[in-house]
Every structure is written in structure tokens, then in C-alpha cells.
Design a protein around this motif. Structure first.
Motif, mmCIF file in Angstrom:
data_model
loop_
_atom_site.group_PDB
_atom_site.id
_atom_site.type_symbol
_atom_site.label_atom_id
_atom_site.label_comp_id
_atom_site.label_asym_id
_atom_site.label_seq_id
_atom_site.Cartn_x
_atom_site.Cartn_y
_atom_site.Cartn_z
ATOM 1 N N PRO A 229 -9.601 3.315 44.284
ATOM 2 C CA PRO A 229 -8.500 4.572 45.198
ATOM 3 C C PRO A 229 -8.850 5.938 44.627
ATOM 4 O O PRO A 229 -8.700 6.359 42.853
ATOM 5 N N GLY A 230 -8.352 6.564 45.161
ATOM 6 C CA GLY A 230 -8.753 8.037 44.570
ATOM 7 C C GLY A 230 -10.227 9.157 44.497
ATOM 8 O O GLY A 230 -10.291 9.862 43.774
ATOM 9 N N GLY A 231 -11.343 7.708 44.322
ATOM 10 C CA GLY A 231 -12.447 7.916 44.134
ATOM 11 C C GLY A 231 -13.350 9.004 44.803
ATOM 12 O O GLY A 231 -13.711 9.705 44.314
ATOM 13 N N HIS A 232 -13.415 8.905 46.001
ATOM 14 C CA HIS A 232 -13.950 10.470 46.829
ATOM 15 C C HIS A 232 -13.041 11.411 46.672
ATOM 16 O O HIS A 232 -14.319 12.604 46.565
ATOM 17 N N ARG A 233 -11.652 11.372 46.414
ATOM 18 C CA ARG A 233 -11.420 12.592 46.237
ATOM 19 C C ARG A 233 -11.667 13.101 44.867
ATOM 20 O O ARG A 233 -12.362 14.957 44.582
#
Length: 500
Positions: A229-233
Motif C-alpha cells: 500500500p502506497g508503494g507507487h506513491r
């Protein structure tokens, strides 16, 4: 029933690359539907539509080279090729509801400010005439191929074309091919050419600083992290901060210039065993003075037995090849011009006339300049995206364009709030900005270096941004009222005096 052609729009956007698409999406999010996107080519995409040469890809990771409102989210591919980048833009256009607003084959030839009506009259190459309250020039910097004309060019019997105008009907298999230039497109296309051609002769004007490029695909650990979760951001934020902290200082001869130069020289030694060839590939100018290449295949390709590097200047073309100034003739059946773009000729060939009939290209004769790369005094209700000195050589240019778009939207809201007919950047704001820009450019490695596409023929540095992306964002946080003036609303007739 008679069909009535609409003549007037609230906003006309010129260009459908990242800048034009981003501007259209911003208008849609703001509830503005009265706009059109005029595109000179057959479809959207700008440079990503035009450049179809083998090996074409971006040297900025796509997680950063994408819109913040439509982030790239592949967990497999770090650097997508040209086709995938174009598909990404098509997807954004469809998702943002911009398809119906795109007008291909509508190259704008004239843009004239009508003072009596406080609007712009536009004429396209296909004969369409329309007016707009606001015009946004989003034509970019890398869209007009620079094709050198050598003596004897009409004598050459083979095929020749620029990388941005690739002729896919020409079979290069088993043939002698000449590549003129050693910039980014040459670096990408050479490994593909040498695998099929009998021989490739590469003509180099000046060597490039080259840093190794990470693998096209993510490794297992990176893929795992991107699934969190939130890895791309987090990855996008990391890339942005790294570009600003590590790459941006190179352009000013800062702390990271020396380790970058060491890495580039080490990569050259590792890739090229021949010391004589290495010497010819070693730049004699500061790293960052020309655009740094990120590539892991070009140097090795130059060492292949069917590739020859020529550093003597080209004197002329002959019927069967090229002749250099030392009298050597180099056989070629096909010439590929990897010679870049006429990047310093902003907005050409559009004739743009502002208040009092002033011609913008006359004003820019010695080099283009615009407030934050987006507005020019004397040209009300006109904005640029990716204008002079707004190209980020150390990061993401879609991000720079989004910052400009956000500021343009603030300007449009301020215009509505003040009920102004037009707004225009003030001469005082422009003078203060130019003073800052001159001082900032003097601190970069560009001002003292030789020619490059960063510079106008006059020697003025017209294309790159001389500071960090954070500085660019900070300088665009102020309210438009601080830098722009208003023009009062009066009676208007937007169909009068449209150029014939």
C-alpha cells in the motif's frame, strides 16, 4: 438543415502532448467544458507520436514521467517504450473525457490578439478560423526536427530521414547505414541498427557524458515493494527527491558533479576496452553542459566490429555516402539524422501577434524569454506550457508542466474573480524575473560551454531551468495579482476582424 460551425471558445489549447492533455484535464476538473485542443498532426501524443524509431523510450522512469492525477502504476516495467507511453496518453485522454475536444490536422499558423474584443483570433493550415478568450500554447520544445543540409545533399542516391520522421518502409537489413549524431536518439537506435545492418558508421560532433541506465524491468524486491500500500506513491516521491538532490546540482557544478563525472568515466572504461576509442568518447566540457545521457547499450554498441565512430566533421554528401573534411569517403546506402530538434525556436512557425500588432518572434529574435516559461508582457490572455527556460534537465518534465498548468488555472480563476476582459504579466514582474534568471544561469555550467540545443544561436541559454524543481514550484506559489495586471472588460464582438 444548415450546419453552423462554432467560431468562439473560452479556451483554445494548441498541442496535444503532455502539456495540452494536462491542460485539458485541468479545465475539465475545474468544470470548464468550453474548450478545444488543436493538434497539427494526425493524432495526440506530440513527440511520443512522432518518434517511432527502433529503440525509442524515455530515460526518466515512468513512475515520475507521468501525470500526478493519472500516475503510472506498472509493477513490472520501469522504462516503457514509445508505444506504451503513447498508449498511456491515449488512455488519459479517454479517461479525462478529452477525445471529443481534440481536433487533429489543425496546425495553427496565426494567432492575433484583437484588442477591441480582448480575445485571440486563430487561423489554422486547413483554413479554420476561430476566436478564443484564452489561448494556451502547449507545443513543447522538441517537435521541429533539425535536419542539417550538407553540400551535395541532392546528389545522395540512398534514403535519408530524421529519427523523428522514421521511414519504416526502408529495409536496413544487410545495408551500410550512416548515423549522424550521438545524442539520445542515436544512443537508443544504434544497438537496434547494428544488429541488422551490415555496417553502421556513426558521425560524432562532440562526445556525450553518459551514465548507466537502470534495467528496463523492475527486480523482484522492487516489484514486491510496489505491491505494498502506497508503494507507487512512495517510489514516485523518492524519484522526484533524488532528481532534485542528486542530479540538479550537477547543472550548477555542485557537490554531485564530481561523483557523476567519476561514475561516467568509470562506466566508459568498463564499456569500451579500446583506449583510442575511449579517448574519442571522452567529453572535454563540464558534465551537465549538454544533456546527460542515461544509457546502458550505446557505448558497447560502438565497440562492435560492424560499427565505426567517425569524429572528423562532415564536408559533403556524395552519391554513395558521406565525405569528411580529411578527404575520407564513407560508404552509406541510408543516412539516419539523429540530430535533435530546433528547440530554441519557440512557437515556430506560428505567427503570434500581441497588443499593438507586435510580433513575438521579433521580440525573441535574440532568444526567447517568458515569465516562468508561461507568459510574456504584451500578449494578454496567452499562456505557454514548456516555454523558455522551463525544461528540467534533471527530472520530470510532465511534473514541470503540471506546475505551470496549476498556475495558469489560478490565473484564469483570478481573471474571472476580477471580471477582467484580459490579464497580462506585468513588465515589472518580467524584468525582475529576467534579472533573477540571468543571475541563475550564470551559476550553471551552460553559460560558458559550447553550443547545444539548450542555447539559441545568439548564445543565449533559452531552454533549461537553472534551478531545482522545488524552486520552480516555490516560485509559482504566489497569487497572480502579484505578477499580472488586468484589462477592463468592454463591449466585444468576437466575430469581427478575424484574419482572412
Amino acid at each position: 438543415m444548415e450546419v453552423v460551425t462554432r467560431l468562439h471558445y473560452s479556451v483554445v489549447i494548441i498541442g496535444s502532448g503532455f502539456g495540452g492533455i494536462g491542460m485539458g484535464a485541468a479545465l475539465r476538473r475545474a468544470g470548464v467544458d468550453d474548450f478545444v485542443i488543436l493538434e497539427g498532426g494526425p493524432g495526440l501524443g506530440g513527440v511520443w507520436r512522432d518518434n517511432t524509431y527502433p529503440g525509442c523510450s524515455c530515460d526518466v522512469p515512468a513512475h515520475l514521467y507521468s501525470f500526478s492525477f493519472a500516475p503510472y502504476r506498472s509493477t513490472r516495467t520501469r522504462y516503457p517504450d514509445q508505444r506504451h507511453t503513447l498508449d498511456y496518453l491515449r488512455k488519459v485522454v479517454a479517461e479525462q473525457g478529452l477525445t471529443a475536444r481534440l481536433r487533429p490536422h489543425s496546425a495553427v499558423t496565426e494567432a492575433i490578439y484583437l484588442e477591441h474584443a480582448a480575445c485571440w483570433a486563430l487561423v489554422t493550415a486547413n483554413g479554420t478560423r476561430l476566436t478564443a478568450d484564452i489561448v494556451v500554447f502547449a507545443v513543447g520544445q522538441l517537435h521541429r526536427p533539425n535536419v542539417p543540409v550538407f553540400p551535395g545533399h541532392s546528389e545522395f542516391a540512398g534514403a535519408s530521414f530524421h529519427t523523428a520522421q522514421w521511414d519504416h518502409d526502408v529495409d536496413l537489413g544487410g545495408r551500410d547505414v550512416a548515423v549522424v549524431g550521438t545524442g539520445s536518439s542515436a544512443a537508443q537506435v544504434l544497438p537496434m541498427l547494428r544488429a541488422t545492418a551490415r555496417k553502421v558508421t556513426v558521425f560524432q560532433r562532440s562526445p556525450q557524458w553518459i551514465l548507466p541506465k537502470p534495467g528496463r524491468e523492475f527486480g523482484v524486491l522492487a516489484r514486491t515493494a510496489l505491491h505494498l500500500p502506497g508503494g507507487h506513491r512512495a517510489y514516485r516521491r523518492l524519484l522526484s527527491q533524488a532528481a532534485d538532490s542528486l542530479l540538479s546540482p550537477i547543472m550548477r557544478g555542485g557537490w554531485s558533479a564530481r561523483p557523476a563525472r567519476w561514475l561516467a568515466n568509470a562506466y566508459l572504461r568498463r564499456s569500451v576496452a579500446d583506449p583510442a576509442l575511449r579517448a574519442r568518447l571522452t567529453p572535454d566540457y563540464p558534465i551537465g553542459a549538454k544533456r546527460i545521457l542515461f544509457d546502458s547499450n550505446f557505448l558497447r554498441a560502438l565497440s562492435e566490429p560492424n560499427v565505426e565512430l567517425v569524429t572528423a566533421p562532415i564536408a559533403r554528401l556524395t552519391r554513395d555516402g558521406l565525405e569528411t573534411v580529411d578527404g575520407t569517403r564513407h560508404r552509406a546506402e541510408v543516412i539516419v539524422y539523429a540530430t535533435g530538434f530546433r528547440a530554441s525556436e519557440f512557437l515556430a512557425p506560428i505567427a503570434v501577434r500581441g497588443r499593438g500588432g507586435r510580433l513575438l518572434h521579433d521580440q525573441w529574435r535574440s532568444g526567447a524569454s517568458a515569465f516562468m516559461g508561461l507568459a510574456v508582457p504584451g500578449f494578454p490572455n496567452a499562456f505557454l506550457i514548456a516555454g523558455p527556460n522551463s525544461f528540467n534537465p534533471a527530472g520530470s518534465n510532465p511534473s514541470m508542466k503540471e506546475l505551470q498548468i496549476d498556475y495558469i488555472m489560478k490565473c484564469l480563476r483570478w481573471r474571472d474573480e476580477t471580471d477582467a476582459a484580459a490579464i497580462e504579466v506585468s513588465a515589472d514582474a518580467m524584468a525582475a524575473y529576467e534579472l533573477w534568471m540571468r543571475a541563475a544561469l550564470c551559476r550553471t555550467v551552460w553559460s560558458s560551454a559550447g553550443s547545444s540545443w539548450y542555447k539559441h544561436e545568439s548564445g543565449a541559454v533559452t531552454n533549461p531551468w537553472p534551478a531545482s524543481a522545488r524552486t520552480f514550484a516555490r516560485m509559482l506559489r504566489h497569487a497572480p495579482a502579484r505578477s499580472f495586471t488586468t484589462i477592463a472588460r468592454a463591449a466585444r464582438d468576437t466575430t469581427e476582424n478575424i484574419p482572412a
